[in-house]
Scaffold this active site. Structure first.
Site, PDB file in Angstrom:
ATOM      1  N   SER A  85      24.599 -23.558   3.854  1.00 25.32           N
ATOM      2  CA  SER A  85      23.226 -23.708   4.366  1.00 25.32           C
ATOM      3  C   SER A  85      22.691 -22.321   4.694  1.00 25.32           C
ATOM      4  O   SER A  85      23.468 -21.375   4.852  1.00 25.32           O
ATOM      5  CB  SER A  85      23.277 -24.553   5.651  1.00 25.32           C
ATOM      6  OG  SER A  85      22.048 -24.501   6.346  1.00 25.32           O
ATOM      7  N   TYR A 105      26.748 -26.955  13.883  1.00 24.12           N
ATOM      8  CA  TYR A 105      26.317 -26.845  12.486  1.00 24.12           C
ATOM      9  C   TYR A 105      26.369 -25.380  12.030  1.00 24.12           C
ATOM     10  O   TYR A 105      26.926 -25.050  10.977  1.00 24.12           O
ATOM     11  CB  TYR A 105      24.900 -27.406  12.359  1.00 24.12           C
ATOM     12  CG  TYR A 105      24.426 -27.612  10.939  1.00 24.12           C
ATOM     13  CD1 TYR A 105      24.773 -28.759  10.226  1.00 24.12           C
ATOM     14  CD2 TYR A 105      23.622 -26.667  10.300  1.00 24.12           C
ATOM     15  CE1 TYR A 105      24.336 -28.963   8.931  1.00 24.12           C
ATOM     16  CE2 TYR A 105      23.179 -26.852   9.010  1.00 24.12           C
ATOM     17  CZ  TYR A 105      23.533 -28.006   8.326  1.00 24.12           C
ATOM     18  OH  TYR A 105      23.099 -28.199   7.036  1.00 24.12           O
TER      19      TYR A 105
HETATM   20  P1  NAD Z   1      22.481 -36.741   3.721  1.00 24.56           P
HETATM   21  O1  NAD Z   1      22.537 -37.218   5.131  1.00 24.56           O
HETATM   22  O2  NAD Z   1      21.433 -37.244   2.803  1.00 24.56           O
HETATM   23  O3  NAD Z   1      23.867 -37.008   3.006  1.00 24.56           O
HETATM   24  C1  NAD Z   1      25.086 -36.849   3.673  1.00 24.56           C
HETATM   25  C2  NAD Z   1      26.143 -37.551   2.880  1.00 24.56           C
HETATM   26  O4  NAD Z   1      27.386 -37.382   3.562  1.00 24.56           O
HETATM   27  C3  NAD Z   1      25.916 -39.077   2.776  1.00 24.56           C
HETATM   28  O5  NAD Z   1      26.378 -39.527   1.527  1.00 24.56           O
HETATM   29  C4  NAD Z   1      26.802 -39.612   3.896  1.00 24.56           C
HETATM   30  O6  NAD Z   1      27.209 -40.957   3.696  1.00 24.56           O
HETATM   31  C5  NAD Z   1      27.963 -38.655   3.774  1.00 24.56           C
HETATM   32  N1  NAD Z   1      28.800 -38.609   4.966  1.00 24.56           N
HETATM   33  C6  NAD Z   1      28.412 -38.454   6.254  1.00 24.56           C
HETATM   34  N2  NAD Z   1      29.491 -38.480   7.048  1.00 24.56           N
HETATM   35  C7  NAD Z   1      30.572 -38.644   6.232  1.00 24.56           C
HETATM   36  C8  NAD Z   1      31.970 -38.763   6.449  1.00 24.56           C
HETATM   37  N3  NAD Z   1      32.495 -38.707   7.678  1.00 24.56           N
HETATM   38  N4  NAD Z   1      32.773 -38.941   5.382  1.00 24.56           N
HETATM   39  C9  NAD Z   1      32.258 -39.024   4.125  1.00 24.56           C
HETATM   40  N5  NAD Z   1      30.944 -38.919   3.856  1.00 24.56           N
HETATM   41  C10 NAD Z   1      30.129 -38.727   4.913  1.00 24.56           C
HETATM   42  O7  NAD Z   1      22.458 -35.156   3.871  1.00 24.56           O
HETATM   43  P2  NAD Z   1      22.055 -34.000   2.860  1.00 24.56           P
HETATM   44  O8  NAD Z   1      20.857 -33.353   3.407  1.00 24.56           O
HETATM   45  O9  NAD Z   1      22.068 -34.455   1.455  1.00 24.56           O
HETATM   46  O10 NAD Z   1      23.249 -33.001   3.139  1.00 24.56           O
HETATM   47  C11 NAD Z   1      24.264 -32.705   2.200  1.00 24.56           C
HETATM   48  C12 NAD Z   1      24.837 -31.347   2.526  1.00 24.56           C
HETATM   49  O11 NAD Z   1      23.825 -30.357   2.373  1.00 24.56           O
HETATM   50  C13 NAD Z   1      25.365 -31.204   3.951  1.00 24.56           C
HETATM   51  O12 NAD Z   1      26.554 -30.445   3.952  1.00 24.56           O
HETATM   52  C14 NAD Z   1      24.268 -30.441   4.645  1.00 24.56           C
HETATM   53  O13 NAD Z   1      24.730 -29.685   5.743  1.00 24.56           O
HETATM   54  C15 NAD Z   1      23.797 -29.540   3.521  1.00 24.56           C
HETATM   55  N6  NAD Z   1      22.462 -28.996   3.709  1.00 24.56           N
HETATM   56  C16 NAD Z   1      21.380 -29.827   3.787  1.00 24.56           C
HETATM   57  C17 NAD Z   1      20.126 -29.275   3.978  1.00 24.56           C
HETATM   58  C18 NAD Z   1      18.891 -30.110   4.063  1.00 24.56           C
HETATM   59  O14 NAD Z   1      17.838 -29.561   4.393  1.00 24.56           O
HETATM   60  N7  NAD Z   1      18.939 -31.399   3.777  1.00 24.56           N
HETATM   61  C19 NAD Z   1      19.985 -27.879   4.088  1.00 24.56           C
HETATM   62  C20 NAD Z   1      21.097 -27.088   4.015  1.00 24.56           C
HETATM   63  C21 NAD Z   1      22.346 -27.646   3.810  1.00 24.56           C
END
Ligand code: NAD
Length: 261
Positions: free
Chosen positions: A143, A156
């Site tokens: 991130s 985080y």
């Molecule tokens: P999201 O909430 O849409 O998806 C998260 C996924 O992780 C889901 O499939 C959920 O079921 C799964 N999950 C949650 N807890 C879990 C567990 N204990 N075991 C297995 N699966 C689990 O989130 P996202 O935004 O798609 O995030 C995905 C990644 O991208 C994360 O690592 C997040 O930190 C990173 N990220 C997201 C953003 C953003 O703006 N959305 C920005 C930077 C980084």
């Protein structure tokens, strides 16, 4: 950039960024083990959609990535199902926002386990399997918070800084092999993880969803718009490809300019 016949594991791929990465890999003829929390009906619908693309095959493995035993089950399931493991995308992640004095210790432990320790475990378990075929790509979804901090995001930010360190160590330990480990640093992407922050802002300010979204993203990203999930998926396709064999221990920033300021 075909990934024909390659086998990938994308953690947390039942929604958001992980699902987009899965779709991109499957469209390039990779087979993918998907994982994440979802109901039986949701999993069935997802598998029907992914396998309906008629390219790579998708299978689901239920595994809670905060549990070491479940992570072992996930990696073995992929190997038992497809006979090889080529690509691991450590994507599952969660967020919790609170000042440090009010930050629940349980949330801290959960976030470190999911956002950081899970990638250690998948990597230590998948590397021997990658070595069987002299090919491997580990991609850690970090991130902008792996590079800079924001208030209220202690666990985080710590986990995402940590995963960039882990990425570099694995890259050094595999430097003589056709195995790479890199990270992607997204800015704000409008997924369920960020929607929760938008809704929190709506509650606190009385803004509409659109106003709160715009305010959240504009506060950080000079582009004033969210990063599309497809751009993160495209970055992963590149890092997983033969064209990135000498990209090692790097982090690819896709953040609308957040971290150049
Ligand atoms: P999201 O909430 O849409 O998806 C998260 C996924 O992780 C889901 O499939 C959920 O079921 C799964 N999950 C949650 N807890 C879990 C567990 N204990 N075991 C297995 N699966 C689990 O989130 P996202 O935004 O798609 O995030 C995905 C990644 O991208 C994360 O690592 C997040 O930190 C990173 N990220 C997201 C953003 C953003 O703006 N959305 C920005 C930077 C980084």
């Amino acid at each position: 950039m075909s990934h024909f016949g390659k086998v990938g594991i994308v953690t947390g791929s039942t929604s958001g960024i992980g699902l987009a990465i899965t779709k991109a890999l499957i469209k390039e003829h990779a087979h993918v083990v998907i994982n994440g929390f979802a109901t039986h009906q949701e999993v069935d619908a997802l598998l029907a959609e992914l396998n309906g693309l008629g390219k790579g095959k998708a299978v689901y493995c239920q595994a809670d990535l905060t549990q070491v035993g479940d992570i072992e089950k996930l990696i073995h399931f992929a190997h038992d199902t497809f006979g090889r493991v080529d690509i691991v995308v450590n994507n599952a992640g969660m967020q919790h926002v609170a000042p440090i004095t009010e930050f629940s210790p349980q949330k801290w432990d959960q976030i470190i386990a999911l956002n950081l320790s899970a990638a250690f475990h998948t990597s230590r378990l998948a590397l021997p399997l990658m070595r069987e075929n002299h090919f491997g790509r580990i991609i850690n979804i970090a991130s902008t918070h792996g590079l800079v901090a924001s208030e209220g995001k202690a666990a985080y930010v710590a986990s995402k800084h940590g995963i960039l360190g882990l990425t570099k160590v694995i890259a050094l330990e595999t430097a003589l092999e056709n195995i790479t480990c890199n990270a992607v640093c997204p800015g704000f992407v409008l997924t369920p993880l960020v929607e929760a922050q938008v809704r929190d802002k709506m509650t606190k300010t009385g803004m509409t969803f659109d106003e709160a979204s715009k305010s959240l993203v504009s506060d950080k990203q000079p582009s004033q718009c969210f990063v599309p999930v497809e751009e993160i998926a495209a970055a992963c396709l590149y890092l997983a490809s033969d064209h990135a064999s000498q990209v090692r221990g790097a982090h690819l920033v896709v953040d609308g300019g957040w971290t150049i300021q």
